[in-house]
Scaffold this active site. Sequence first.
Site, mmCIF file in Angstrom:
data_model
loop_
_atom_site.group_PDB
_atom_site.id
_atom_site.type_symbol
_atom_site.label_atom_id
_atom_site.label_comp_id
_atom_site.label_asym_id
_atom_site.label_seq_id
_atom_site.Cartn_x
_atom_site.Cartn_y
_atom_site.Cartn_z
ATOM 1 C CD GLU B 60 -1.792 -2.300 1.134
ATOM 2 O OE1 GLU B 60 -0.713 -2.603 1.820
ATOM 3 O OE2 GLU B 60 -2.609 -3.182 0.901
ATOM 4 C CG HIS B 129 -10.686 -7.111 6.869
ATOM 5 N ND1 HIS B 129 -9.497 -7.493 7.624
ATOM 6 C CD2 HIS B 129 -10.719 -7.202 5.728
ATOM 7 C CE1 HIS B 129 -8.766 -7.937 6.908
ATOM 8 N NE2 HIS B 129 -9.138 -7.842 5.698
#
Lengths: 326, 323
Positions: B60, B129
Site C-alpha cells: 500500500e 476489516h
Amino acid sequence: MKVLSKPVADKSKYMDLLRQMMLIRRFEEKASEMYMRGKIGGFLHLYIGEEAIATGVMSVLGPDDYVVSHYREHGHALARGMDPKVIMAELFGKATGSSGGKGGSMHLFDASRNFMGGYAIVGGQLPIAVGLALAAKYRREDRTVLCFFGDGAVNEGEFHESMNLASVWQLPVIFMLENNLYGMGSYVERTHAGGKDIYHVADAYKIPAAQVDGMDVLAVREATEEALKRVRTGSGPVFIEAMTYRFRGHSMADPVAYRESSELDQWRKEDPIEKFKVVALREEFVTDDELQGIEAGVQATVEAAIRFAEESPEPELDTLHDNVYA
Amino acid sequence: MPEITYRKAISQALREILQSDPRAFMIGEDIGGYQGAYAVTRGFLKEFGPERIKDTPIAESVIVGAGIGAAMAGSRPIIEIMTINFSLLAMDQIINCAAKLHYMSGGQVTVPLVIRTVSGGGTQLAASHSQSLEGWFAHVPGLKVVAPSTPYDAKGLLRAAYQDPNPVMYVEHSLLYGMKGDIPDEEYSIPLGVADVKREGSDVTIISYSRMAQVALKAAVRLEEEGIDAEVVDLRSLRPMDTETIINSVKKTSRAVVVEEGWKAMGIGAEVSARIMENALEYLDAPVQRVASADIPMPYSRPLELATLPNEDRIIEAVHRLF
C-alpha cells in the site's frame, strides 16, 4: 578505499566538480555557524564529508531528470543548481526561501529544476520516486528519477516496496544509496542483517547493482553515467551504493558519542575534496592560484547567501494559510 | 433518468474519466485481472489495457507513493486502496507526503490524486476489516475527504474529486454497492464541501453521511409515523465540511442528532456537535445527541456485530431524548 579513477579529459569540467564540492562544504560550514548563532531553527543535517556523491551524480544528470532526496539534502539541492541564496533563506525561514519559509532545511524543493523535494521521514521519498518514474514511462518521456536515500532507509518497508515495484514495472529509477555507515547513531552492521555492504539486497529484486567509493567524485560520476545509460534503454532500475562517511553528527543536536574519534580520523584521510585537490594539482588540471580563486569564489557566494538570508523579510503572517490547498 | 447501482455509478464515472482524459490511469491491488475486490472495475482491463489499469503487488505504501509521484509529474492517477483498513499501511505517504507537499514546497508542487477506498462494517469481517477511519483523514489539513451515500452523489462527487487539484480520499461503503438510484444522462459533478438535505423536516435535524445517512432516512420515516418531522442532512464531504447547511438546519429545528458508523470518541459527531455549539448554541432546545458504533473493536459474531453498529432504533431513541 580505491584510488581515484582516471581523470576526465576536460579541465573546466574538473574545475566545476571541485568548485561544486567546495561550495557545498563551505555552505554547510556556514550553515552550522548560523545554527549555533540561532539563525536557523529546527534540525540541521550537514552533508560534510559526502560532497562527492551529490556532485558526481548531478554532473551527469539531465535537466529533465527528476531528483528526490532525504533530509540531508542541501548538497543535492546546490549541486542541482539551486541558488545558494534561496536555500540559505529557506534555512533562515525567510519569505525569499525556496518554500517561502514553510519547508525549512529538511524540505527543499525546486520544481523548475525537477528537484522534487527533501523528505524528512526516513524512506518516504522512495515510493514517490517510483511514481515520478511511472509517469515518465506512461508518457514515454526520456527521463530518469534519481532517488537518494541513506543506509537507515533500507530497513524501512517503503524501501522494499519501492525496489520491488520499480523492478516489476521496469521503471527508470536510479536508487542511489549514500551509505555513511550510521542510521542516526546506530552502526549499519547492528541494524542491517546483510552487513555493511548493502548493495546485495538489490539481487533479491533482480536490480543490477554496483558499489562505488563515495569519496571519489569521479567514481560516482562514472557509475552514475553508466547507470543512466542502462536505465535509458528501458530495462528498469539500477542500484548504486556509494560508501561514504559524514564528518559531523547526525544533526547539530548529536554529540556523536557512539563512534570513536579515531574512526573519524581515518575517514578524514578520505576527504573527497582534499583527495581531489591533490589529484587535480598533480595532473595540472588546476594551479595553486586557481585553487585559491575557487576558494575565494565559494566563500563570496556563501557570504552573499548569508547576507541575502539575513536581509530578507520574515514571511508575512497572512501567508500562514496559503498553499494548504491548491 | 436511468436507475443504476452505487457500484455502477462509480464505474461509470471512472470509465468516463478514463475515456475522456488520456492523463488518467488507475493503480491498485487486483483492479485488473481480478476486476476489483468489489467489482467496481469489472471489464476495465479489457477496455483500457494494462498500461492504464495497473495491477500492483500488495504494497500500500508504494501504491499511494506511485500515485503521488505520478500526480506531481502531471499525470492524473486514480488509486484504489482495497479497504480503508489497509490505508494504515500507507499512512506515511498519505499524511506526511500527499497532504503536505503543496504546503512544504511553498506551492511549487501539487498532488491532484484521488484515493478510492472502502469503509465500514456489517459483513462479519471482524475488528481489522470493519473500521470507519475516514475521520482520521478528515483531521488532516491538506487532504479532502468525501463519502457518498447514494449512486447520484457517488458519481457526482467522484467527478469533482477527479477535477480537484488536491489529494482527495474518496470513501465508498461496501454495503451500499447494491443500492439503486437515479442518475441523469448528462454529465454532472457535485462540488466538494457541499452537504445535501436528503429529507426536509421541522422538528429535529439528523446529520450523517455514507451508509448511516440511509439508515437515518429510514429512521425518519418511522419518526414521521409518531409525529416527529425529521430533517436529514447528508454531509457528503467531511473535509471541507459544510457548516452552513448544518447550522441553517439546526436553527430551523432546534434539535440535532449526529449519526456516524465510526467510534464516538474524537469522532465526526464530536466535530459536528462542536460546530453547532460554536454557531447555534442559543437555538438548541436540548443537548446535541451522538449515535455511533460501540466503543470496542468490531466483534465477528453476527448478533454482537449488530449490537455494535448504529441502527434505526438507536437513532430513534436518540431523537426521543431530545423531546
